[in-house]
Structures are given as structure tokens and as C-alpha cells.
Design an enzyme around this catalytic site. Sequence first.
Site, short mmCIF file in Angstrom:
data_model
loop_
_atom_site.label_atom_id
_atom_site.label_comp_id
_atom_site.label_asym_id
_atom_site.label_seq_id
_atom_site.Cartn_x
_atom_site.Cartn_y
_atom_site.Cartn_z
N SER A 113 0.89 -1.01 0.10
CA SER A 113 -0.05 0.18 -0.05
C SER A 113 0.79 1.22 0.11
O SER A 113 2.06 1.37 0.33
CB SER A 113 -0.79 -0.06 1.30
N LYS A 114 0.36 2.36 -0.63
CA LYS A 114 0.92 3.61 -0.63
C LYS A 114 1.37 3.95 0.80
O LYS A 114 2.53 4.58 1.14
CB LYS A 114 0.17 4.82 -1.21
N ARG A 115 0.26 3.77 1.93
CA ARG A 115 0.73 4.34 3.18
C ARG A 115 1.71 3.67 3.66
O ARG A 115 2.68 4.29 4.23
CB ARG A 115 -0.76 3.78 3.82
N ASP A 150 4.99 4.92 2.14
CA ASP A 150 5.32 6.38 2.66
C ASP A 150 5.75 6.17 3.80
O ASP A 150 6.95 6.83 4.20
CB ASP A 150 4.08 7.11 2.68
N LYS A 196 0.79 13.66 -2.58
CA LYS A 196 2.03 13.41 -3.30
C LYS A 196 2.63 12.13 -3.25
O LYS A 196 2.26 11.42 -2.42
CB LYS A 196 3.23 14.22 -2.58
#
Length: 506
Positions: free
Chosen positions: A263-265, A268, A287
Site C-alpha cells: 500500500s501507498k501508506r 510512505d 504527493k
Amino acid sequence: MEVRVRFAPSPTGALHIGGVRTALYNYLFAKKNNGKFILRIEDTDQNRFVEGAEDYIEEAFRWLGIDPDEGVNYGGDFGPYKQSERKATYQKYAQQLIDEGKAYYAFDTPEELEAMRQRLKDAKADNQVYDSLSRQKMRNSLTLPETEVQKLLESGVAYVIRLKVDREVEVGLTDMIRGMVKVSSNNIDDKVLMKSDGLPTYHLANVVDDHLMQISHVIRGEEWLPSAPLHVLLYQYLGWEDTMPQFAHLPLLLKPDGNGKLSKRDADKHGYPVFPMDWNDPKNHEKSMGFREQGYLPEALTNFLAMLGWNPGTEQELFTLNELVESFSIVRINKSGAKFDIEKAKWFNQQYLKNISNEQLAVGFLDLLKENDVACTEEKAVAICGLMKERVTFPQEIWENGRYFFFQPEEYDPKVVKKKWNDEVKLILEDYKKALKSMESLTAVSASESLNSVLEMHGTGLGKVMQMLRVVITGLAGGPDLMEIMALLGAGEVSNRIDHALENIA
Ligand code: GLU
């Protein structure tokens, strides 16, 4: 039969790296089989449309060298390749299904649908969906008198077209990766095919287009496997069963620790990218960082992605895109999820970086120097790249870790200073400086020879000064061959740095 595969993204944001892998596998399969790779834009959900998402996909493909044979900006005989431009086509097939009694109009309002769900929930029904059972109590062309249906249609009220899924039918398909998948039609609801805005849903548009574009194989993410039986039904209802494509559902991409979906979370949080390129979402202003901007080379990324869920059946790990084409086969795609091991991605990058010519690397390096207002000849840039490329993971690190090629160090590695800085070393450095002054030009060989003769004079060896000299020249305890570094800096700069160190190191 010609192999024709498609990548069919919805332009709802930046293309996720999982999508890039799906596109890559489609591309590899097409090229391996002398077939065609088609890019189709599935933009029928107008609410989720995001400006720029389509360009992003094309740019990512350009960067990675995955060139579609057909698509909006690539030409081809099966266009338009954008679903929002194919409205009439979907309407035609929805009408065909209605005329043949395989689909029907439904006039239920959102409130009525909600009431239905509540009723089913209260009755503890297994499926709280619009299906062959619940439809009997709803307002649709199967329950309402024909005259009323006509009236409603003419009155302009909102309606949808739903697929009439019969009960007790076994729907099956043989997935090329997962094998046999069987579902009872009792578990398939009467999916909406046409929405009240006159646009098709994903399911109808996807099946109609795959048929009309003569797609031979549907290679897509595992998240679409639950939809596949419905698609099989649609092929049957539309009378296209004989030319139905073969399906291959790709394994999920998992977080690096294997716990859950990538996942992006999570990315990041741990500082690694899950998008091919940087992206600023115009809708939510979020972003996302990209592999490209982080310094990954396109060859490294395609190689890394290819190995996420596929294996060549040999020990070989490094594959150019063409070699991947040669080796690729769907049979060797794994069933189980693939861990997104970012360290492996870095390893691939290092391998490719090592093999890039110094001249090619110097192009980007010179750009970076210019951005930082640092003057440098091409010759020197090429030489620096040659010295540094085996020691870095990303091209920008040549600049980040090699600032000493341009600037005198202001700080000196304290550990080395503590251990190695003493009066004897200072005297040796003084003498070395004098020796350098008398030299016209400095090469790695002459730098080393003259250092050795100074050391001989002092009756000591390289071990005494080497590490300290490195720190004096670069500030750092490690790096490429020091003699080469000094040769690039030149005798004058090296003696200046020795002076600076003698004055500044306590
Ligand atoms: N538009 C779908 C998506 O966004 C395509 C799924 C498919 O390949 O059938 O992934």
C-alpha cells in the site's frame, strides 16, 4: 489465432506499480508470441476521472520502454481505445440483451434499494443483493406491466439496465494461473450493466471491448478474479462464448514483510516508492514519489517487476527487456502473492548502474552539477562517474557522496582523526605537500610514487598515513581509489587541502 492482450487502466490517479507489473506481463506475453499489446483507457466512471492520469500512464510506458502497439495515441484498427468514446457501442449490446430477455430495466430509487438491503438484512439473508430472488419485489421491467415500463421509459425517470442472472447455473472458467474456478450463479447478483447516466459499468464495457478488440488473453490483477465468472456469463449471454479470451489473474503484490497488500501508506511510512514516477494528485493534492525520481533505472525496474511473481526457472536474475521477452511464460507465474522487496529493487539498480558507460552516466551527472552551480569539464565528470559508479545505488549519489571532488572538506571524519592524527603524520603531510609543489601534473601513479618516497624518507609505510590522508582530502573515511581522486583534483588543490587540514584539525 493472433495473440492480442490489453492493459486497461482506469485513469483515476497515478498508475500503481502493481499496474505497471500487469502492463509489463501483458507486454512480455504479447512480444513473446508475436502478438499485439493494446492500451485501452477505461474511463466510464466519470466521477473518478483524474486529469493527467492518462498522460502519466503513457509517460511511464515511454520511460520503461513498454510500447503499446495500439491505443489512443498509438493508432490501431480497433479504436476508439477510450471507453468514453464508445458509448453507442455499449448501448447497442445492452439493447441486444434487453431484446433477448437477458437483461432488464430497473427503476428503483436509491431509497428503495436501501430499503431492500435492510429487508434482506433483517431477514438474515445470505446475500443482501439485487438478484434472481430479491428482484421479484423490486420495480423493474420483470415485475411491472409492460405499459407502465413504457411509460416510465418515456417519462425520462432514471433507470439502469441489469443483467438477468438465472439461478442454479454453474459458471466456470479455467484460469491459466489459478486453474479451474467454479461458482454457482446463485452467488452472482444482477449486476448493473448500464448506469442511469447512459454509460456502461466496467463489466459490460470490459467484456464488449475485449470481444470487439479481439483480445485473446486477459492478463490482469487477482482483484478481478471475483468478477471473472460474471464476465463469463456475459460472454455467454452475448453469444460470444466461442471466442472468449483466456484468463490469467496475477498474484497480489505484498508488503515487504509479506503482511498484507502493498500500500501507498506503508510505502510512505518506510520511504520507498510504489509508483513509477512522481505524481501530484490534482484532486486530493496527495504527493506520491516515483521510482524514476528516486534514481531507479528503467531497466532495473522492469527486471525487478518481472521477477515479482514470475521466475525463469533458472538461477539467472539479470534480464534485459528483450531477454525477458525471450524467457517469459505464463506457466512460470506463481499463484501466491509476491513480496515487494525494495532491497532487491536497489540491488537490481546497482547491477544496472555498474554496467552503464561512464560517458552515459556523466550526462545526468553534469545536469545535476549544473543545477547546483558547479562547474566541471565533461572529461572530469566522466572520470568521477567511473570512480563512483560501483559504490552507489543511485546516480544522484555520485553527486551526494562525491562533493569532495569539487569542494574542500569542512569536516573531517572524527573517528579517523582521533586515531590517526598525530605529529608524525603532520610532518609527513608537510613533506608530501612540498613534493607535490614541485610536480607539474599529477597522475594516480605519480601521486602514489611521490607519497611512497616521502614515506621512505620518514622510514615508515603507507599504513601510517593512508586513511588520514583520505580524510584530509575528502573528509570521509571511505571512497574510491585515493590516488585517482588526487589526480583528478590536481597537485595544487591537493596541497591546498593539506594546508587547510593542518590549520583546521586540532
Ligand atoms: N479498468 C480495470 C482496472 O482499472 C481493468 C481490469 C481488467 O483488466 O479487466 O484495473
